[in-house]
Design an enzyme around this catalytic site. Sequence first.
Site, PDB file in Angstrom:
ATOM      1  N   LYS A   1       0.832  -1.223   0.000  1.00 53.09           N
ATOM      2  CA  LYS A   1       0.000   0.000   0.000  1.00 53.09           C
ATOM      3  C   LYS A   1       0.858   1.261   0.000  1.00 53.09           C
ATOM      4  CE  LYS A   1      -2.476   2.667   3.493  1.00 53.09           C
ATOM      5  NZ  LYS A   1      -1.424   3.264   4.307  1.00 53.09           N
ATOM      6  N   ASN A   2       1.815   1.330   0.916  1.00 56.41           N
ATOM      7  CA  ASN A   2       2.534   2.600   1.052  1.00 56.41           C
ATOM      8  C   ASN A   2       3.534   2.838  -0.077  1.00 56.41           C
ATOM      9  OD1 ASN A   2       0.963   3.333   3.176  1.00 56.41           O
ATOM     10  ND2 ASN A   2       2.435   2.726   4.759  1.00 56.41           N
TER      11      ASN A   2
ATOM     12  N   ARG B   1      -0.218  15.492  12.950  1.00 54.92           N
ATOM     13  CA  ARG B   1       0.633  14.918  11.898  1.00 54.92           C
ATOM     14  C   ARG B   1       1.214  16.075  11.082  1.00 54.92           C
ATOM     15  NH1 ARG B   1      -1.983   9.502   9.243  1.00 54.92           N
ATOM     16  NH2 ARG B   1       0.141   9.331   8.465  1.00 54.92           N
TER      17      ARG B   1
ATOM     18  N   ASP C   1       3.443   0.513  12.182  1.00 55.48           N
ATOM     19  CA  ASP C   1       2.199   0.027  11.574  1.00 55.48           C
ATOM     20  C   ASP C   1       1.885  -1.422  11.962  1.00 55.48           C
ATOM     21  OD1 ASP C   1       1.911   2.494  10.460  1.00 55.48           O
ATOM     22  OD2 ASP C   1       2.682   1.932   8.491  1.00 55.48           O
TER      23      ASP C   1
ATOM     24  N   ARG D   1      -9.149   0.361   3.600  1.00 54.11           N
ATOM     25  CA  ARG D   1      -8.201   1.325   3.007  1.00 54.11           C
ATOM     26  C   ARG D   1      -6.869   0.642   2.690  1.00 54.11           C
ATOM     27  NH1 ARG D   1      -6.503   5.653   6.680  1.00 54.11           N
ATOM     28  NH2 ARG D   1      -5.019   5.709   4.999  1.00 54.11           N
TER      29      ARG D   1
ATOM     30  N   CYS E   1      -5.100   8.397   8.736  1.00 53.41           N
ATOM     31  CA  CYS E   1      -5.453   7.940  10.077  1.00 53.41           C
ATOM     32  C   CYS E   1      -5.151   9.030  11.097  1.00 53.41           C
ATOM     33  CB  CYS E   1      -4.664   6.677  10.438  1.00 53.41           C
ATOM     34  SG  CYS E   1      -5.138   5.259   9.451  1.00 53.41           S
TER      35      CYS E   1
HETATM   36  N1  EPU Z   1       6.837  14.267  11.161  1.00 56.01           N
HETATM   37  C1  EPU Z   1       7.162  15.570  11.433  1.00 56.01           C
HETATM   38  N2  EPU Z   1       7.170  16.460  10.379  1.00 56.01           N
HETATM   39  C2  EPU Z   1       6.882  16.097   9.115  1.00 56.01           C
HETATM   40  C3  EPU Z   1       6.549  14.759   8.835  1.00 56.01           C
HETATM   41  C4  EPU Z   1       6.532  13.857   9.881  1.00 56.01           C
HETATM   42  O1  EPU Z   1       7.433  15.921  12.588  1.00 56.01           O
HETATM   43  O2  EPU Z   1       6.920  16.961   8.227  1.00 56.01           O
HETATM   44  C5  EPU Z   1       6.822  13.283  12.255  1.00 56.01           C
HETATM   45  C6  EPU Z   1       5.450  12.646  12.460  1.00 56.01           C
HETATM   46  O3  EPU Z   1       4.637  13.428  13.302  1.00 56.01           O
HETATM   47  C7  EPU Z   1       5.824  11.305  13.071  1.00 56.01           C
HETATM   48  C8  EPU Z   1       7.149  10.960  12.389  1.00 56.01           C
HETATM   49  O4  EPU Z   1       7.660  12.194  11.882  1.00 56.01           O
HETATM   50  O5  EPU Z   1       6.055  11.456  14.440  1.00 56.01           O
HETATM   51  C9  EPU Z   1       7.053   9.975  11.240  1.00 56.01           C
HETATM   52  O6  EPU Z   1       6.086  10.418  10.293  1.00 56.01           O
HETATM   53  P1  EPU Z   1       6.184  10.042   8.734  1.00 56.01           P
HETATM   54  O7  EPU Z   1       6.265  11.296   7.970  1.00 56.01           O
HETATM   55  O8  EPU Z   1       7.265   9.029   8.576  1.00 56.01           O
HETATM   56  O9  EPU Z   1       4.773   9.387   8.500  1.00 56.01           O
HETATM   57  P2  EPU Z   1       3.840   9.532   7.216  1.00 56.01           P
HETATM   58  O10 EPU Z   1       4.667   9.653   6.010  1.00 56.01           O
HETATM   59  O11 EPU Z   1       2.779  10.523   7.468  1.00 56.01           O
HETATM   60  C10 EPU Z   1       3.859   6.988   6.670  1.00 56.01           C
HETATM   61  C11 EPU Z   1       2.839   5.916   6.476  1.00 56.01           C
HETATM   62  C12 EPU Z   1       2.212   5.550   7.817  1.00 56.01           C
HETATM   63  C13 EPU Z   1       3.306   5.121   8.787  1.00 56.01           C
HETATM   64  C14 EPU Z   1       4.407   6.183   8.876  1.00 56.01           C
HETATM   65  C15 EPU Z   1       5.604   5.745   9.705  1.00 56.01           C
HETATM   66  C16 EPU Z   1       2.045   6.391   4.262  1.00 56.01           C
HETATM   67  C17 EPU Z   1       0.941   6.875   3.399  1.00 56.01           C
HETATM   68  N3  EPU Z   1       1.816   6.407   5.557  1.00 56.01           N
HETATM   69  O12 EPU Z   1       3.160   8.100   7.209  1.00 56.01           O
HETATM   70  O13 EPU Z   1       1.399   4.435   7.532  1.00 56.01           O
HETATM   71  O14 EPU Z   1       2.753   4.941  10.072  1.00 56.01           O
HETATM   72  O15 EPU Z   1       4.873   6.512   7.549  1.00 56.01           O
HETATM   73  O16 EPU Z   1       6.168   4.579   9.192  1.00 56.01           O
HETATM   74  O17 EPU Z   1       3.084   5.963   3.764  1.00 56.01           O
HETATM   75  C18 EPU Z   1      -0.418   2.990   7.771  1.00 56.01           C
HETATM   76  O18 EPU Z   1      -0.076   2.438   6.707  1.00 56.01           O
HETATM   77  O19 EPU Z   1      -1.276   2.516   8.538  1.00 56.01           O
HETATM   78  C19 EPU Z   1       0.194   4.258   8.134  1.00 56.01           C
HETATM   79  C20 EPU Z   1      -0.354   5.107   8.977  1.00 56.01           C
END
Ligand code: EPU
Length: 439
Positions: free
Chosen positions: A22-23, A125, A310, A403, A120
């Site tokens: 998915k990701n 975020r 995850d 999803r 989610c």
């Molecule tokens: N963060 C910041 N600033 C940013 C971006 C992130 O402080 O600009 C922080 C977040 O608050 C968090 C950490 O960095 O504490 C990691 O966030 P990340 O950006 O890695 O998460 P994401 O890209 O929003 C993706 C996956 C999530 C998964 C996370 C961590 C996708 C679409 N989503 O989210 O997947 O939990 O990486 O591995 O790729 C899921 O599949 O259920 C899911 C939520």
Amino acid sequence: MEKYVIHGGKPLHGQVDISGAKNAAVAVIPAAIMVRGVCRLENLPEISDTDKLLHILTYMGAQVRMINRTTVELDCTNVQMDTLPEEMWAMTRKIRASYYLIGAMLGRFGRARSTMPGGCNFGVRPIDQHIKGLTALGADVRMTGGFINATAKNGRLRGAMVYLDKVSVGATINIMIAAATAEGRTVIENVAREPHIVDLANFLNSMGADVRGAGTDVIKIRGVKTLHGGTYTLIPDQIEAGTYMAAVAAAGGAVKITNVIPKHLECISSKLREMDVEIEDGDDYVLVRRDGPLHQTNIKTKPYPGFPTDMQPQMTAVLCCAPGVSVVTEGVWNGGRFKYVAELKKMGASIEVDDQSAFVQGVDHLTGATVKACDLRAGAAMVVAGLAAEGVTKIEDVVYIERGYQDIVGKFRALGADIACVDEPDEPDAERSAGWVAG
Ligand code: EPU
């Protein structure tokens, strides 16, 4: 409303085939906007997040042709970003990965517009690291009225040095996409190393980009003028595979999990081994067996190659029946990502949450109850718990689960689980009813 009804307590047996990641898919589909020509994507998961992204691309003028259930041909040659209908914004607001449209549009058109992303709800975020990276590449990024607008100075991004203050999957992906066609060289330091980061780099490279170092903590990108069409096969989903591994650990039985990359599962396999679950690695499968009691363990989630956040809810569900106390600590998301604990408690779990940690006291067995899927992985944890529990579990709000899990009901049924998706009214919500009486 649709819900899953599980008659639990039956061990799982047989073989299950894991779908595409998915990701990775939700990054590759927006990245295809940069490609002029036909981009054939294979092993695409059949889930609602990819459906929505394909719809969004259609609204933007892409030709989307489903070849079969998991292969799509995308031609984004005539994509435009102006005059987009309101329906498209309604969709971008629902999914997290819609922020990759910003990187892709900036790379293709030198300007971008999208809504703030959904996804989610784990509390705050932030997207500051995305903005930092895109700004370093020469974009002027502004957020007004729930929209993100970005414009590249002189119409094209320029390569730059970017240091991420926080390891972020999303920021790494967004900056990689945008930099693929920026002028000159981009170096991104302190990047995420998840398998889907490497998959996106491989996708971009197979369309003519020059991205190196994905999988390490520094990614170097030499910008190219345009990306060309090609064929790409997505990697299997690490978390879907991990969820089936957790389900066998919780319910018992022996299952061959196929179409996986065992290396991506090592962090999950080693934790399950500590819990006395047998795991045997093959070339593209893992065999998971559990017939004795579980052993407690402690888990702390971290960016890859650490234990994936995850998989945190699903593993907590397994640990509910491991004798002794297990400590599960969330190291990625502030706020703990523990909303689902209240649902597990309805099934008889004994869990106390303190800040970023859950203290799980193993109980003899879980008992079926009506529970909610609070988010995607929380919902998967309810399925894992329901399969292990005695009696009937009803899971509401399964739209979250759909999803990210292709045909979860069919796949578990094929393993001998008694699970069905039924359409029936929700049970009255205690909190809502209380509010009604009081109000
Ligand atoms: N963060 C910041 N600033 C940013 C971006 C992130 O402080 O600009 C922080 C977040 O608050 C968090 C950490 O960095 O504490 C990691 O966030 P990340 O950006 O890695 O998460 P994401 O890209 O929003 C993706 C996956 C999530 C998964 C996370 C961590 C996708 C679409 N989503 O989210 O997947 O939990 O990486 O591995 O790729 C899921 O599949 O259920 C899911 C939520």
